[in-house]
Structures are given as C-alpha cells and as structure tokens.
Design an enzyme around this catalytic site. Structure first.
Site, PDB file in Angstrom:
ATOM      1  N   HIS A 297       0.854  -1.181   0.000  1.00  0.00           N
ATOM      2  CA  HIS A 297       0.000   0.000   0.000  1.00  0.00           C
ATOM      3  C   HIS A 297       0.895   1.238   0.000  1.00  0.00           C
ATOM      4  O   HIS A 297       1.806   1.342   0.814  1.00  0.00           O
ATOM      5  CB  HIS A 297      -0.896  -0.018   1.252  1.00  0.00           C
ATOM      6  CG  HIS A 297      -1.987   1.005   1.254  1.00  0.00           C
ATOM      7  ND1 HIS A 297      -1.744   2.358   1.379  1.00  0.00           N
ATOM      8  CD2 HIS A 297      -3.336   0.879   1.151  1.00  0.00           C
ATOM      9  CE1 HIS A 297      -2.899   3.014   1.355  1.00  0.00           C
ATOM     10  NE2 HIS A 297      -3.873   2.140   1.217  1.00  0.00           N
ATOM     11  N   HIS A 340       0.383   2.139  11.895  1.00  0.00           N
ATOM     12  CA  HIS A 340       1.258   3.269  11.642  1.00  0.00           C
ATOM     13  C   HIS A 340       1.425   4.128  12.890  1.00  0.00           C
ATOM     14  O   HIS A 340       0.503   4.303  13.672  1.00  0.00           O
ATOM     15  CB  HIS A 340       0.606   4.118  10.524  1.00  0.00           C
ATOM     16  CG  HIS A 340       1.461   5.206   9.984  1.00  0.00           C
ATOM     17  ND1 HIS A 340       0.946   6.342   9.403  1.00  0.00           N
ATOM     18  CD2 HIS A 340       2.797   5.341   9.922  1.00  0.00           C
ATOM     19  CE1 HIS A 340       1.917   7.127   9.001  1.00  0.00           C
ATOM     20  NE2 HIS A 340       3.060   6.544   9.312  1.00  0.00           N
ATOM     21  N   GLU A 346      -2.700  13.818  12.210  1.00  0.00           N
ATOM     22  CA  GLU A 346      -3.690  13.588  11.163  1.00  0.00           C
ATOM     23  C   GLU A 346      -5.104  13.782  11.709  1.00  0.00           C
ATOM     24  O   GLU A 346      -5.508  13.107  12.661  1.00  0.00           O
ATOM     25  CB  GLU A 346      -3.566  12.161  10.617  1.00  0.00           C
ATOM     26  CG  GLU A 346      -2.188  11.821  10.075  1.00  0.00           C
ATOM     27  CD  GLU A 346      -2.021  10.343   9.767  1.00  0.00           C
ATOM     28  OE1 GLU A 346      -2.956   9.555  10.067  1.00  0.00           O
ATOM     29  OE2 GLU A 346      -0.962   9.966   9.244  1.00  0.00           O
ATOM     30  N   HIS A 373      -5.574  11.610  15.075  1.00  0.00           N
ATOM     31  CA  HIS A 373      -4.425  10.810  15.489  1.00  0.00           C
ATOM     32  C   HIS A 373      -3.232  11.756  15.481  1.00  0.00           C
ATOM     33  O   HIS A 373      -2.661  12.050  14.429  1.00  0.00           O
ATOM     34  CB  HIS A 373      -4.200   9.631  14.532  1.00  0.00           C
ATOM     35  CG  HIS A 373      -5.387   8.722  14.431  1.00  0.00           C
ATOM     36  ND1 HIS A 373      -5.703   8.049  13.276  1.00  0.00           N
ATOM     37  CD2 HIS A 373      -6.330   8.371  15.342  1.00  0.00           C
ATOM     38  CE1 HIS A 373      -6.804   7.330  13.469  1.00  0.00           C
ATOM     39  NE2 HIS A 373      -7.192   7.511  14.717  1.00  0.00           N
ATOM     40  N   HIS A 379      -2.062   4.007  15.178  1.00  0.00           N
ATOM     41  CA  HIS A 379      -3.375   3.843  14.574  1.00  0.00           C
ATOM     42  C   HIS A 379      -3.267   2.916  13.380  1.00  0.00           C
ATOM     43  O   HIS A 379      -2.185   2.460  13.009  1.00  0.00           O
ATOM     44  CB  HIS A 379      -3.967   5.197  14.166  1.00  0.00           C
ATOM     45  CG  HIS A 379      -3.090   5.980  13.224  1.00  0.00           C
ATOM     46  ND1 HIS A 379      -2.000   6.707  13.639  1.00  0.00           N
ATOM     47  CD2 HIS A 379      -3.158   6.154  11.874  1.00  0.00           C
ATOM     48  CE1 HIS A 379      -1.432   7.297  12.599  1.00  0.00           C
ATOM     49  NE2 HIS A 379      -2.105   6.968  11.515  1.00  0.00           N
TER      50      HIS A 379
END
Length: 442
Positions: A297, A340, A346, A373, A379
């Site tokens: 990804h 992550h 974010e 986050h 997260h």
C-alpha cells in the site's frame, strides 16, 4: 421565492476561469478593467484601483500572490472595527488544554439552532501554531441553516479550505460567485471578503484554516508532468459585484479574535479584477489517483491534493489529502492502510460512504464525523477491518463507495476545551483495536 431558491438560481450555470495559480482577469462591465497599467490616474468608469496582497511584495515571483481590484469604493472607506464575541471559533496558540496523545473520534456536529448562518455555525476542534506568526493551522467544523444576510466575513489570519459534507454553499466573494457541494472543495484566500448562503435547508462540513504559506500543488518528482490534481480542474470565479447601499456588517478575524464594523454599503463591490490571489473550487473526483500496481500500500502522501510548504523541504505546515475512488490490485498485499505511527498529526473526515480502514455505522466513523491521530499515536485498521482484509481474496477491487480526506500537519494538534468535552466525542474509541489476537507462533 425563498432565499435558498434564489441562491440555487444564482449557483446554476456559473461561469469560471480555469487553472491553478494562473494570472486571471475578469470584468463584469465591459471597459472596467484598465489595460497597460494597474493604477491609471483615473480608473475606468469612476472605479477605485486597489491591490490585495496575499504575500510580501518581494517574495519570489513563483510564490507571489496579489490581485488588482477595481471597485465602487475603496476598502479603506470604513468605520473603526470593534471586538465582538468569538462564538465557538478558537485560534492559535491553542492553550486551553494540555496536548493529548490519545486517539480521539467525534460524531457529526448536532443540528444547528434555527437561524444559524455559516459564521455563527463555525466550531473549532483544535489546531497548532500562531496566526500572528503565520505558522500552523486550525481544524473547524460548520453547521448552518440560514444565509449570512447583510453580513460579510474575512480572515486576515489565514486561508480557508472549505470541505462540504452535507448540502451545498453559494460563496459570494469580492471576485465573484462560486458554488461548492459535497465532493467539491473551495478555497478562500487570506483577507478576501465573502458571504455564504446555503443551497439546501441544513448544511454541514469541515474547514481547514491555514495560517502558513498558501496552499500549492505538490511537486510531482518522478511521477512526471501529470497526475494527482490537474491545474486546469481548479476553477476561479468571474467578476460579479454588488451595488448595495444599506448597512452591512463586516466581520474580520484578526490575530485569533473577531472584530466587527458596520459599513453603509456592501464591500463585495469589485467590478473588475486581475491577478492570482483568487478563490477557487475543485472537484475531488477529478483527482488522478496514483497507486501501487505491484505490491504494498503506498504512503498516504501520494494522495496529496494541496500542500502548504514550510521552511523544510518536504515537511508541510499542512497537507490536504483525499482518499478518492480507486482500484486496488496489489499482489500479496494487505490493502487497507497499514498500522502506523507518524511524526505528523492527522485529522480525518468523511464526506460520504465509508472509509476502507474504519468501520462505519452507529458509534463508528461516519460522514460528518472525524478522527484525530496526533503525533506518534498508533493507529491503523480496526479489528473488524483487519480480519476481513487479511482473509480477502486478492482480486482487483474498486473502492468507489466512499470519499474521505485528511488534514495532515507537522505539529501536534491540541484540541479546544469544547472539543475535549463535547457530547459528540465518542467514548471508548480505543476499543476498536481491542481483540487483535496474537498470531505469532515461533
């Protein structure tokens, strides 16, 4: 005819001038725009010439933002401003709460009280930096059900990126009219005056207030000359003016506070203009998604629509990222976003549908809601998403039932006291990751 019907009529068939960062020019009356000079001794048609600068005079040409306006009265013709109540608007430096490392998620704002216009319906979730130093950003939400009648707003602290989630807006700006609906975004540059009129009964959405350098398109690097957001898809307005002689309240956000003055006329009286300090709208579904066609990804930075650069190359004051419809085809790949921890912070919102890494439904991640986050908070996909994606058959998959976005910033986001104690703050957000089982078998 109701105000909403009038606004819808104005929004239909609006003309635009395409291109991001272009030197646009427009006149609502033929002959209003002077040629060969910016400030002739006598401007055409008895207008006043005025420059609106969004950058210092001496910034490099590639970064210089300014527009010349030809208006019925100069902006200087106004009475003194006086402080007014900030309502639910807060601004940097954010000091109401201590920085919180926890992951947070909110439901949508509740329904607005009757007669709530866009400005009264702005509600600040948090942010960072200091508008007086022109660094940082703020995350706001809005809900409204009434037009800004005889009221105009401008923000000296930063530019406003408006992301509708429910219902459309007609934006009457000094430079002309723009219509923005869910799936589109609008940007109002620093200092430009504007009024908002709902195109539907109740409207709701998100706003990123960028105190720092103006949003720009990200560099494409090895991607090449094309991809991501295309310059021609950004649409600026054409000149349209108000010749209204009645009391109009002008509200100015300055160094974190609201100030008000009552003019004897509408300041949206620009008959002609040219320059590149302009508002615009952009359709997020025109974003040309670049992604993996082999494995893994990609990092979410590949979905950046706009970026506010900082003094460190590659480190943004704030990025605006969109998770638009796209194909997933990676082989032997966990396709939702990975687990992550990030030096950036974010804030994520949802415009429609569902996000592929978060469960929707009651108490989940829903349109109009949002998650925060902040720096180094762990997260990633919730338990339900992880289990489903780990067992999924890896055939080509089209994600076209959701439209999510992210405001990503270099500094921690401090919540406001009203956000930290809001009734629509979801309790127990951490539980979505509970039950992730141990699979390690040495």
């Amino acid at each position: 005819m109701s105000g909403i019907e009038q606004a819808r009529g104005m929004a239909e068939g609006l003309a635009h001038s395409p291109g991001f960062g272009n030197e646009h020019s427009s006149e609502a009356v033929p002959g209003a725009l002077p040629h060969g000079r910016n400030a002739p001794q006598r401007a055409p048609l008895g207008l006043y010439a005025e420059q609106l600068s969004g950058s210092a005079f001496t910034e490099p040409r590639a970064h210089n933002r300014r527009s010349w306006l030809y208006r019925i009265r100069p902006s200087a013709a106004h009475p003194p401003f006086a402080r007014t109540d900030n309502g639910a608007i807060r601004s940097g430096p954010f000091t109401e709460t201590v920085p919180d490392p926890n992951r947070l998620r909110w439901d949508p704002l509740p329904e607005p009280a009757p007669g709530t216009d866009f400005l009264a319906g702005l509600w600040t979730l948090g942010g960072n930096g200091d508008p007086a130093q022109r660094t940082g950003m703020a995350v706001h939400l809005y809900h409204a059900n009434a037009p800004m009648t005889d009221r105009v707003f401008s923000d000296a602290d930063g530019e406003l990126l408006i992301v509708p989630e429910r219902g459309g807006l007609l934006l009457r700006t000094e430079l002309g009219l723009l219509a923005v609906r869910p799936g589109l975004v609008a940007l109002i540059p620093r200092g430009l005056r504007f009024r908002v009129e709902p195109l539907d009964g109740t409207v709701r959405g998100y706003v990123c207030e960028n105190y720092g350098r103006p949003f720009a398109l990200p560099e494409l690097g090895p991607i090449g000359a094309n991809g991501l957001a295309n310059t021609r898809d950004f649409l600026a307005p054409v000149a349209a003016y108000e010749d209204i002689e009645r009391p109009t309240e002008v509200v100015n956000k300055y160094c974190g506070n609201l100030w008000t003055a009552t003019y004897d006329h509408s300041p949206l009286d620009v008959v002609a203009w040219h320059g590149n300090h302009v508002p615009y709208v952009y359709d997020l579904r025109r974003f040309n998604v670049i992604g993996s066609i082999s494995y893994d990804h990609p990092d979410p930075s590949i979905f950046t629509v706009l970026t506010s650069p900082s003094d460190t190359p590659g480190l943004a004051g704030v990025d605006f990222v969109v998770f638009a419809p796209r194909w997933l085809v990676g082989e032997d790949t966990f396709r939702p976003p990975y687990f992550h921890r990030n030096v950036m912070s974010e804030y994520m919102g949802l415009i429609e549908g569902a996000y592929d890494a978060k469960s929707a439904g009651r108490g989940g991640f829903v349109p109009g809601g949002g998650s925060l986050h902040t720096m180094m908070s762990a997260h990633g996909p919730d338990r339900e998403t992880f289990e489903r994606a780990s067992a999924a058959e890896l055939k080509p998959q089209k994600i076209d039932d959701g439209l999510a976005f992210m405001f990503e910033t270099r500094w921690p986001v401090r919540t406001t006291a009203q956000a930290a104690g809001a009734a629509h703050l979801q309790p127990g957000y951490d539980t979505v990751w509970q039950g992730l089982e141990r699979h390690f078998r040495p």
